[in-house]
Each structure stands twice: as structure tokens, then as C-alpha cells.
Design an enzyme around this catalytic site. Structure first.
Site, PDB file in Angstrom:
ATOM      1  N   ASN A  34       0.836  -1.217   0.000  1.00 11.53           N
ATOM      2  CA  ASN A  34       0.000   0.000   0.000  1.00 11.53           C
ATOM      3  C   ASN A  34       0.868   1.263   0.000  1.00 11.53           C
ATOM      4  OD1 ASN A  34       0.964  -0.052   2.593  1.00 11.53           O
ATOM      5  ND2 ASN A  34      -0.986   0.468   3.572  1.00 11.53           N
ATOM      6  N   SER A 129      11.919 -11.287  13.431  1.00  9.22           N
ATOM      7  CA  SER A 129      13.049 -10.440  13.813  1.00  9.22           C
ATOM      8  C   SER A 129      13.734 -10.983  15.056  1.00  9.22           C
ATOM      9  CB  SER A 129      12.502  -9.047  14.116  1.00  9.22           C
ATOM     10  OG  SER A 129      13.474  -8.257  14.757  1.00  9.22           O
ATOM     11  N   TYR A 153       5.960  -3.539  18.964  1.00 13.55           N
ATOM     12  CA  TYR A 153       6.399  -3.982  17.635  1.00 13.55           C
ATOM     13  C   TYR A 153       6.967  -5.404  17.715  1.00 13.55           C
ATOM     14  CZ  TYR A 153      10.003  -4.881  14.168  1.00 13.55           C
ATOM     15  OH  TYR A 153      10.815  -5.500  13.265  1.00 13.55           O
ATOM     16  N   LYS A 157       5.633  -9.327  16.196  1.00 15.58           N
ATOM     17  CA  LYS A 157       6.429 -10.346  15.484  1.00 15.58           C
ATOM     18  C   LYS A 157       6.310 -11.694  16.202  1.00 15.58           C
ATOM     19  CE  LYS A 157       8.287  -7.843  12.195  1.00 15.58           C
ATOM     20  NZ  LYS A 157       7.873  -8.061  10.799  1.00 15.58           N
ATOM     21  N   VAL A 221      25.449   8.590  19.210  1.00 11.96           N
ATOM     22  CA  VAL A 221      25.770   7.215  19.604  1.00 11.96           C
ATOM     23  C   VAL A 221      25.123   6.973  20.962  1.00 11.96           C
ATOM     24  CG1 VAL A 221      27.625   5.614  20.231  1.00 11.96           C
ATOM     25  CG2 VAL A 221      27.904   7.163  18.271  1.00 11.96           C
TER      26      VAL A 221
HETATM   27  C1  UD1 Z   1      16.126  -2.074  16.056  1.00  6.35           C
HETATM   28  C2  UD1 Z   1      14.888  -2.396  16.839  1.00  6.35           C
HETATM   29  C3  UD1 Z   1      14.441  -3.783  16.477  1.00  6.35           C
HETATM   30  C4  UD1 Z   1      14.232  -3.911  14.986  1.00  6.35           C
HETATM   31  C5  UD1 Z   1      15.511  -3.532  14.255  1.00  6.35           C
HETATM   32  C6  UD1 Z   1      15.280  -3.492  12.763  1.00  6.35           C
HETATM   33  C7  UD1 Z   1      15.024  -1.073  18.887  1.00  6.35           C
HETATM   34  C8  UD1 Z   1      15.187  -1.111  20.386  1.00  6.35           C
HETATM   35  N1  UD1 Z   1      15.127  -2.247  18.257  1.00  6.35           N
HETATM   36  O1  UD1 Z   1      17.162  -2.965  16.464  1.00  6.35           O
HETATM   37  O2  UD1 Z   1      13.255  -4.063  17.159  1.00  6.35           O
HETATM   38  O3  UD1 Z   1      13.885  -5.219  14.627  1.00  6.35           O
HETATM   39  O4  UD1 Z   1      15.915  -2.230  14.671  1.00  6.35           O
HETATM   40  O5  UD1 Z   1      16.500  -3.393  12.102  1.00  6.35           O
HETATM   41  O6  UD1 Z   1      14.791  -0.039  18.304  1.00  6.35           O
HETATM   42  N2  UD1 Z   1      22.333   3.338  17.494  1.00  6.35           N
HETATM   43  C9  UD1 Z   1      22.978   4.522  17.779  1.00  6.35           C
HETATM   44  N3  UD1 Z   1      22.501   5.665  17.196  1.00  6.35           N
HETATM   45  C10 UD1 Z   1      21.422   5.680  16.341  1.00  6.35           C
HETATM   46  C11 UD1 Z   1      20.780   4.457  16.070  1.00  6.35           C
HETATM   47  C12 UD1 Z   1      21.252   3.297  16.665  1.00  6.35           C
HETATM   48  O7  UD1 Z   1      23.943   4.556  18.533  1.00  6.35           O
HETATM   49  O8  UD1 Z   1      21.034   6.762  15.862  1.00  6.35           O
HETATM   50  C13 UD1 Z   1      22.865   2.078  18.078  1.00  6.35           C
HETATM   51  C14 UD1 Z   1      21.868   1.326  18.959  1.00  6.35           C
HETATM   52  O9  UD1 Z   1      21.948   1.745  20.286  1.00  6.35           O
HETATM   53  C15 UD1 Z   1      22.329  -0.127  18.754  1.00  6.35           C
HETATM   54  C16 UD1 Z   1      22.874  -0.136  17.310  1.00  6.35           C
HETATM   55  O10 UD1 Z   1      23.174   1.220  17.003  1.00  6.35           O
HETATM   56  O11 UD1 Z   1      23.383  -0.446  19.623  1.00  6.35           O
HETATM   57  C17 UD1 Z   1      21.882  -0.677  16.302  1.00  6.35           C
HETATM   58  O12 UD1 Z   1      20.665   0.040  16.429  1.00  6.35           O
HETATM   59  P1  UD1 Z   1      19.448  -0.146  15.374  1.00  6.35           P
HETATM   60  O13 UD1 Z   1      19.974  -0.033  13.998  1.00  6.35           O
HETATM   61  O14 UD1 Z   1      18.366   0.793  15.775  1.00  6.35           O
HETATM   62  O15 UD1 Z   1      19.034  -1.655  15.568  1.00  6.35           O
HETATM   63  P2  UD1 Z   1      18.540  -2.421  16.898  1.00  6.35           P
HETATM   64  O16 UD1 Z   1      18.383  -1.495  18.033  1.00  6.35           O
HETATM   65  O17 UD1 Z   1      19.437  -3.591  17.070  1.00  6.35           O
END
Ligand code: UD1
Length: 344
Positions: A34, A129, A153, A157, A221
């Protein structure tokens, strides 16, 4: 592959790569989307890359008013099975609007199940996931790991996985795989399709890529006080093309099964990288500066998770092949060729 497959959410980030993979293996596809969080241009580009057409149905899998149309279209398509990727996926939004998440994600899955049943094609691969795992598992996490999703979310799943298992238990014509993706990143090597999030990216790679291309000033970060090598979170990043191959492998596996089944299977590389390692790799691949600042931890984040992906290897003869360097190079090619995503 002469299969006829229904792909819901086929225009999305993962769906578009799955479509390219299946088309390149000779499958015929009915894509249902969609465009709530995707773009029709993605479908055009899928067809360009694969040099093959798909049948496109623009409908909402969760809208009861669209159900009759969807069931009829699926039946008329005479599929062998379906891959279910349609759904909402923003963790924060799911905490704010849980009812919408339950309704859309579970409703969409049920619509596909009903349509496949009506078409007498009881084979399904579900886009689950690693978010279904809690934080108490030792790494690498295998499919027997404790499940304890931390937000609505993630619970959608988890519930859909269980729902599929209940349905398979009730009728042994069903063959199902719940694919537990770790962290999909990267893009098709052509640079024509990739991740194009709405608004502020929630996930690390699209955020880094937008900083690299100059759309955002700096990366935040989330915490450098985790009990990890450099204090930042560790994840199992997997190239979206490897993930797409995993779907094709799951379908082949299901087609070989003579009795019903419903299994959970991890798709990951088995290797974890920290946020700062990912930033450094992206910097090298893009030759751009990625300014960042350390900010407090994000609620709900865990320190470290990476996959034991040996079940996928054993059952599907699949393993992830692409390195972090290739993930960054391909993600960057997509982002630099399409600085504003599909809208430019
Ligand atoms: C996230 C979701 C998860 C989802 C997945 C899809 C959360 C808590 N979990 O996983 O449910 O299935 O995405 O890909 O949101 N980080 C930073 N700065 C940012 C973004 C992320 O430091 O701007 C860090 C996070 O703290 C983490 C890592 O990067 O340690 C990966 O983050 P992200 O890509 O959001 O994935 P998940 O948190 O593992």
C-alpha cells in the site's frame, strides 16, 4: 525456480531485495503493497534490475475493505506460496500506538494466511526479527533462546510467529518458516534500490548514511558505557542481499517438505560489530566524515546480540557471505546515488 510467489510489502526495503532475488531465479511474483512506508518507484527499479515484470496490487493488507480484493487476486494468481513482509516497524511508534501496531501487523498476516488458504497454497515465509529474543540470552543466540520482546512492535512479530505455529499444528498442509532477521543493512550492488526511511531514521545505518551524505549534521551514539569492547552496543549486521537469498532458500526448503512444519530460523552472520566499528567502516567505504557524539543509552536497547546461524546453514544450505565492508560500500552507493531516497 518456476515458483509463483505472493510478496506482501514487496516494495519495502527488504521486500524489494527479496523480489529481485526471486525474479532473478525465474519466479513469478504478485507484489501487494500500500506504499505506506515505501515508494512505487521501487517496483519500477526492481523490474529494471531483474529485467522481469511483477504483478502489482496496491492494497492495504490490514484494511478489511480490501480483503475481498486481495483474496481474489491471490487466488487468481495461483501461487505456490507467500512471503509476508507487510507491516509497521518503528519501535518508538509502536509504544505510542500499540493498538494500531497489533491491528495492522496481525491483521495483515491473517489476511495473507486466509488468501493462501483460499488459493490452496499453504506455504509461508514470515519476516520475523531477532527482536523476539530477550536480553538474557548468551551470545551467539540460537533459535532455542528465550523469547521476551521488549516493545509492542517486537510482540507483534512474536505473536505472529506463534499464530503461524498454531495454524500449522491445526492443518498439516501448512509449511512455514519464521525468519528471525538480525540487523539488515546495505543495498543492492546496483545502487538502484535501498533503504529509504520516512523522516528521522530510527536505525543506525540509515542514520550514518544520511550524515555521510550531508542530510544530517551528526550521529548520536546511544551510550558508550555498555559492557562491550569499546562500550557501544554490538549487533549482527547482515547484508540485505544475503537476507534476500535466505528467503529463496527458505522457500526451496519448504517446497521439499512432505509433511507440515513451522520452524523459526535465524538469519545473521554470526559476527557482532560495535556502533563505533560500524561508523569507522562506513567512513572508510564512503570516504566521508561521520561526526558523532556520545549521548545517553536509548531505552530498551541491549548491550550485545549476534546470531548462531547454523540452523539456516543446516536446513537451507545458506550462509551470509558479504562482509561489513561490502555492506557499507553498497549502502553508500545507494545513498550517494539517491541522496533523497526514491523521491528525487
Ligand atoms: C532495532 C529495533 C528492532 C528492529 C531492528 C530493525 C530497537 C530497540 N530495536 O534494532 O526491534 O527489529 O531495529 O532493524 O529499536 N544506534 C545509535 N545511534 C542511532 C541508532 C542506533 O547509537 O542513531 C545504536 C543502537 O543503540 C544499537 C545499534 O546502534 O546499539 C543498532 O541500532 P538499530 O539499527 O536501531 O538496531 P537495533 O536497536 O538492534
Amino acid at each position: 525456480m518456476s515458483d509463483r510467489i505472493v510478496v506482501t510489502g514487496g516494495a519495502g526495503y527488504i521486500g524489494s531485495h527479496v523480489c529481485v532475488e526471486l525474479l532473478s531465479r525465474g519466479a513469478s511474483l504478485l507484489v501487494i503493497d500500500n506504499f505506506a512506508n515505501s515508494h512505487p518507484e521501487a517496483v519500477t527499479r526492481i523490474q529494471e534490475i531483474a529485467n522481469a515484470d511483477v504483478v502489482l496490487l496496491e492494497r492495504d493488507m490490514a484494511d478489511p475493505a480490501h480483503k475481498t480484493d486481495i483474496v481474489k487476486a491471490v487466488k487468481d494468481f495461483r501461487p505456490d506460496g507467500g512471503i509476508h513482509l507487510a507491516g509497521l516497524k518503528a519501535v518508538g511508534e509502536s509504544v505510542a500506538e500499540p493498538a494500531r501496531y497489533y491491528s495492522v501487523n496481525i491483521g495483515s498476516a491473517l489476511t495473507l494466511i486466509e488468501a493462501l488458504e483460499a488459493a490452496n497454497a499453504r506455504t509461508i515465509v514470515f519476516s520475523s526479527s531477532a527482536t523476539v529474543y530477550g536480553e538474557d540470552n548468551a551470545n551467539p543466540v540460537d533459535e532455542a533462546g528465550a523469547t521476551a520482546p521488549t516493545n509492542p512492535y517486537g510482540r507483534t512479530k512474536y505473536f505472529i510467529e506463534d499464530m503461524i505455529k498454531d495454524i500449522a499444528r491445526s492443518d498439516d498442509k501448512w509449511r512455514a518458516v519464521n525468519l528471525r532477521y538480525f540487523n539488515p543493512v546495505g543495498a543492492h550492488p546496483s545502487g538502484k534500490i535501498g533503504e529509504d526511511p520516512n523522516g528521522l531514521p530510527n536505525n543506525l545505518f540509515p542514520f550514518i548514511a544520511q550524515v555521510a551524505v550531508g542530510r544530517r549534521e551528526k550521529l548520536s551514539v546511544f551510550g558508550n558505557d555498555y559492557p562491550t569492547s569499546d562500550g557501544t552496543g554490538i549487533r549482527d549486521y547482515i547484508h540485505v542481499s544475503d537476507l534476500a537469498r535466505g528467503h529463496a532458500a527458505a522457500l526451496s526448503y519448504l517446497h521439499q517438505q512432505e509433511t507440515g512444519c513451522a520452524i523459526d530460523v535465524n538469519l545473521g552472520t554470526g559476527v557482532g560489530y560495535s556502533v563505533l566499528e560500524a561508523v569507522a567502516a562506513f567512513k572508510r567505504a564512503s570516504n566521508r566524515d561521520i561526526p558523532y557524539e556520545i549521548v545517553p543509552r536509548r531505552d530498551g536497547d541491549i548491550a550485545e546480540i549476534y546470531a548462531n546461524a547454523s540452523l539456516a546453514q543446516k536446513l537451507f544450505n545458506w550462509r551470509a557471505e558479504k562482509s561489513l565492508k561490502e555492506m557499507c560500500a553498497d549502502h553508500w552507493r545507494w545513498q550517494s546515488q539517491n541522496p533523497d531516497g526514491y523521491t528525487d
